[in-house]
Design a protein around this motif. Structure first.
Motif, PDB file in Angstrom:
ATOM      1  N   GLU A  67      73.265  15.741   0.878  1.00 23.20           N
ATOM      2  CA  GLU A  67      72.942  15.157   2.182  1.00 23.20           C
ATOM      3  C   GLU A  67      74.207  14.835   2.975  1.00 23.20           C
ATOM      4  O   GLU A  67      74.275  15.086   4.180  1.00 23.20           O
ATOM      5  N   ASP A  68      75.209  14.271   2.293  1.00 23.02           N
ATOM      6  CA  ASP A  68      76.477  13.971   2.970  1.00 23.02           C
ATOM      7  C   ASP A  68      77.154  15.242   3.458  1.00 23.02           C
ATOM      8  O   ASP A  68      77.682  15.283   4.582  1.00 23.02           O
ATOM      9  N   GLN A  88      75.268  16.539   6.489  1.00 21.31           N
ATOM     10  CA  GLN A  88      75.581  15.732   7.679  1.00 21.31           C
ATOM     11  C   GLN A  88      76.967  16.084   8.220  1.00 21.31           C
ATOM     12  O   GLN A  88      77.155  16.187   9.430  1.00 21.31           O
ATOM     13  N   LEU A 121      70.112  11.892  -8.303  1.00 23.89           N
ATOM     14  CA  LEU A 121      70.314  11.140  -7.060  1.00 23.89           C
ATOM     15  C   LEU A 121      71.730  11.319  -6.513  1.00 23.89           C
ATOM     16  O   LEU A 121      71.914  11.472  -5.300  1.00 23.89           O
ATOM     17  N   GLU A 122      72.712  11.308  -7.404  1.00 28.15           N
ATOM     18  CA  GLU A 122      74.088  11.525  -6.949  1.00 28.15           C
ATOM     19  C   GLU A 122      74.246  12.902  -6.304  1.00 28.15           C
ATOM     20  O   GLU A 122      74.903  13.049  -5.271  1.00 28.15           O
ATOM     21  N   THR A 123      73.628  13.909  -6.908  1.00 34.58           N
ATOM     22  CA  THR A 123      73.682  15.264  -6.355  1.00 34.58           C
ATOM     23  C   THR A 123      72.967  15.312  -5.007  1.00 34.58           C
ATOM     24  O   THR A 123      73.464  15.907  -4.044  1.00 34.58           O
ATOM     25  N   GLN A 124      71.817  14.691  -4.928  1.00 37.16           N
ATOM     26  CA  GLN A 124      71.058  14.662  -3.682  1.00 37.16           C
ATOM     27  C   GLN A 124      71.874  14.003  -2.565  1.00 37.16           C
ATOM     28  O   GLN A 124      71.943  14.523  -1.453  1.00 37.16           O
ATOM     29  N   TYR A 125      72.504  12.873  -2.870  1.00 34.28           N
ATOM     30  CA  TYR A 125      73.309  12.186  -1.863  1.00 34.28           C
ATOM     31  C   TYR A 125      74.512  13.033  -1.452  1.00 34.28           C
ATOM     32  O   TYR A 125      74.886  13.069  -0.270  1.00 34.28           O
ATOM     33  N   MET A 126      75.137  13.726  -2.408  1.00 34.80           N
ATOM     34  CA  MET A 126      76.280  14.563  -2.107  1.00 34.80           C
ATOM     35  C   MET A 126      75.873  15.711  -1.175  1.00 34.80           C
ATOM     36  O   MET A 126      76.566  16.009  -0.198  1.00 34.80           O
TER      37      MET A 126
END
Length: 165
Positions: free
Chosen positions: A154-155, A158, A147-152
């Motif tokens: 995505e950020d 963006q 999840l941390e990798t996925q959020y990174m």
């Protein structure tokens, strides 16, 4: 006659309505209710877990785990969790019953197993539960990293899209 009879006779619990069963402190009363097929046995075994020794309540929790009513069986597993919380241990029979039900997330025993893992020292757990605790911690850590990798990502995506506009 239900609650009036209990008040007259001095009993604090009512097997018909379930009133007072969480205060049950008499294993023999639970046994008699089990023999006559009373309602509320799962609820009552939680009361026994709060008010009796682990040795007294353990066989009754195991019996309640096999009740025909799924809700009352669920309360029996809650009683196992209460026993683990209060005593910091479980009996071999309770460990066997939890193992038979299984530790998976869809298991009726999941909360009892979680309480056991939280309140029984790791060194005192049976080998199968030690393995489950380690495996579940590894799975949780892998999920966190994913999840941390996925959020990174995505950020970063963006931010990259924001520069192109």
């Amino acid at each position: 006659m239900g609650s009036e009879w209990n008040s007259v006779m001095g009993s604090e619990w009512n097997w018909e309505s379930g009133e007072g069963l969480l205060r049950l402190n008499d294993p023999a009363e639970w046994d008699a209710a089990f023999e006559r097929g009373a309602d509320g046995l799962g609820t009552a075994v939680i009361g026994l877990a709060f008010n009796c020794s682990l040795e007294e309540v353990s066989p009754r929790i195991v019996r309640a785990m096999h009740l025909p009513d799924r809700g009352q069986r669920g309360f029996a597993f809650t009683a196992a969790g209460v026993a683990a919380r209060l005593n910091g241990e479980l009996t071999p029979e309770l460990y066997a019953a939890l193992r038979a039900e299984g530790p998976g997330r869809k298991s009726i025993a999941v909360n009892a197993i979680d309480d056991t893992l939280d309140y029984v020292p790791f060194r005192d757990l049976p080998p199968w539960l030690k393995r489950w605790k380690v495996a579940s911690k590894v799975q949780d850590k892998l999920k966190t990293w994913r999840l941390e990798t996925q959020y990174m990502v995505e950020d970063a995506w963006q931010a990259l899209r924001g520069r192109r506009s």
